[in-house]
Design an enzyme around this catalytic site. Sequence first.
Site, PDB file in Angstrom:
ATOM      1  N   HIS A   1      -8.173  11.537   0.383  1.00 28.56           N
ATOM      2  CA  HIS A   1      -7.521  10.240   0.205  1.00 28.56           C
ATOM      3  C   HIS A   1      -6.193  10.298   0.968  1.00 28.56           C
ATOM      4  O   HIS A   1      -5.489   9.313   1.128  1.00 28.56           O
ATOM      5  CB  HIS A   1      -7.297   9.941  -1.283  1.00 28.56           C
ATOM      6  CG  HIS A   1      -6.799   8.553  -1.556  1.00 28.56           C
ATOM      7  ND1 HIS A   1      -5.466   8.260  -1.702  1.00 28.56           N
ATOM      8  CD2 HIS A   1      -7.466   7.373  -1.675  1.00 28.56           C
ATOM      9  CE1 HIS A   1      -5.334   6.948  -1.907  1.00 28.56           C
ATOM     10  NE2 HIS A   1      -6.518   6.387  -1.896  1.00 28.56           N
TER      11      HIS A   1
ATOM     12  N   HIS B   1       0.812  -1.213   0.000  1.00 30.24           N
ATOM     13  CA  HIS B   1       0.000   0.000   0.000  1.00 30.24           C
ATOM     14  C   HIS B   1       0.847   1.265   0.000  1.00 30.24           C
ATOM     15  O   HIS B   1       0.332   2.368  -0.191  1.00 30.24           O
ATOM     16  CB  HIS B   1      -0.900  -0.037   1.253  1.00 30.24           C
ATOM     17  CG  HIS B   1      -2.078   0.860   1.179  1.00 30.24           C
ATOM     18  ND1 HIS B   1      -2.362   1.781   2.140  1.00 30.24           N
ATOM     19  CD2 HIS B   1      -3.055   0.972   0.253  1.00 30.24           C
ATOM     20  CE1 HIS B   1      -3.468   2.425   1.815  1.00 30.24           C
ATOM     21  NE2 HIS B   1      -3.907   1.959   0.682  1.00 30.24           N
TER      22      HIS B   1
END
Length: 439
Positions: free
Chosen positions: A293, A65
């Site tokens: 985000h 990630h």
Amino acid sequence: ANMPSLLYKKYKFSLFVACPSLRKVPHVLVVHGESGATEDHLKKVKPANWVLHKPPLPIAYGTHHSKFMLLVYHSGVRVVVHTANLIYVDWNNKTQGLWMQDFPWKDNNSCKDSFFENDLVDYLKMLKLPEFTAKLPAVGNVSINASFFRKFDYSSAMVRLIASVPGYHTGANLNKWGHMKLRSVLGNCIFDKEFCKSPLIYQFSSLGSLDEKWLSELTVSMSSGVSSDKSPLGIGKPHIIWPTVEDVRCSIEGYAAGNAIPSPQKNVEKDFLKKYWTKWKANHVGRCRAMPHIKTYTRYNGQNLAWFLLTSANLSKAAWGALQKNNSQLMIRSYELGVLFLPAYVKDLGSWFSCAGNDGTEQIAHENSSSSSKPWSLATLCLNDDASEVIQLPVPYQLPPQPYTSEDVPWSWDRRYTKKDVYGQVWPRHVQLYAKQDT
Ligand SMILES: *[C@@H]1O[C@H](CO)[C@@H](O)[C@H](O)[C@H]1NC(C)=O
Ligand SMILES: *[C@@H]1O[C@H](CO)[C@@H](O)[C@H](O)[C@H]1NC(C)=O
Ligand SMILES: *[C@@H]1O[C@H](CO)[C@@H](O)[C@H](O)[C@H]1NC(C)=O
Ligand SMILES: *[C@@H]1O[C@H](CO)[C@@H](O)[C@H](O)[C@H]1NC(C)=O
Ligand SMILES: *[C@@H]1O[C@H](CO)[C@@H](O)[C@H](O)[C@H]1NC(C)=O
Ligand SMILES: *[C@@H]1O[C@H](CO)[C@@H](O)[C@H](O)[C@H]1NC(C)=O
Ligand SMILES: CC(=O)N[C@H]1CO[C@H](CO)[C@@H](O)[C@@H]1O
């Protein structure tokens, strides 16, 4: 002429379209977390100068990630840690964060290392990068692996790296990763007394399946640190900044933004979480309608910040790790990377070293020892004080955050919403932006 030679980055398709000049870079090492059809496609279409690498994921439900780049220039290396995927909508329609700093090559025979260097190389080692040889103007033929990155001088680094890597971490490794790394770094710092018992912000774009016990374990780490009289700062009250259904509906993307806030009702609507909800408000930077985000964690008092973390890590056990075996083991599923801003690491550099400068050689960073000895402090952009010892960070939300009112409903992506958004759409809505949705 001064093109970066290497790039490590989580892969996304649109890179090909968006950045054709990357084809001219001699070597591009792409660290990705794709699998199945997307990975097959990637292998088929990749340019010849790309090496693809998928780091090992030994524990179920883990992901790669981290979002970062290491760009090797003639004159040094540029380190970039950010939160956006390499897709149009992430860079254009959302609120994201990006940190970067350039570092020169070390002088020959210099053995000067730093926390930053050791943390970076330890992290890269865990990625199990494939080794290859590159011909670089500065050093000739050289083997590129994790240790290669020791050739740069990171002594001017303004941040600490806080990374997560998958595994069951014990013994000396217990404090190396995830929230235990944060706990140990903060624990070695002295903060102003104003941060005793001061509140915490957890701000992220996806919520894992949490319980109160784990949340207090995380809060112990986030509350770590001592004040000038050596007493612990004490536990801070966490506030979770999370968009409401109305925020998403009225955002510049409408409900479609909810696709990148991928949390189910069963995670969001837990009773114990209700006391933590606070609003995403960003009028001061004009970003109310650009959905977050970005992921940030911070401890604040008024507009002053004890520390500030910009990271890829969601609020989840997979990302931050969970203690096991009577707190002797930290289990982490995913790779994450973040940068921690601390007053103690702010350096008064006489000039900034830049890889993109004319030839890079004259701009060696050095500490300005003649400047005042007043300690540095961190603050938001809203602090009304232009003292030169204050670093104002572009924290995208307003502090203190406002608690939800009785009308506010936290966004979850598996509910039905029938009130039309700015595009006349309802939710659920099928959004096909790219092959695999990433959070
Ligand atoms: C380091 O050594 C190489 C040759 O070994 C030389 O070409 C280069 O100029 C030296 N760099 C510095 C900064 O002294
Ligand atoms: C560097 O590597 C290239 C091929 O990768 C080779 O042709 C060349 O001879 C090497 N140069 C040196 C100085 O080893
Ligand atoms: C990794 O690269 C460095 C320098 O680029 C080289 O000296 C070292 O031998 C390499 N390490 C391994 C394990 O191959
Ligand atoms: C991004 O926002 C603009 C409006 O600001 C909109 O026209 C566009 O459709 C959005 N793009 C995506 C992919 O949502
Ligand atoms: C758990 O750890 C604590 C302190 O580290 C120790 O005092 C205690 O005996 C341990 N409990 C068990 C069940 O091992
Ligand atoms: C060092 O700091 C002092 C005081 O802030 C300033 O006057 C001076 O210009 C600085 N020196 C350099 C090389 O930037
Ligand atoms: C990739 C990653 O770590 N994302 C996680 C964010 O949190 C959600 C939980 O809602 C996980 O499912 C994701 O894996």
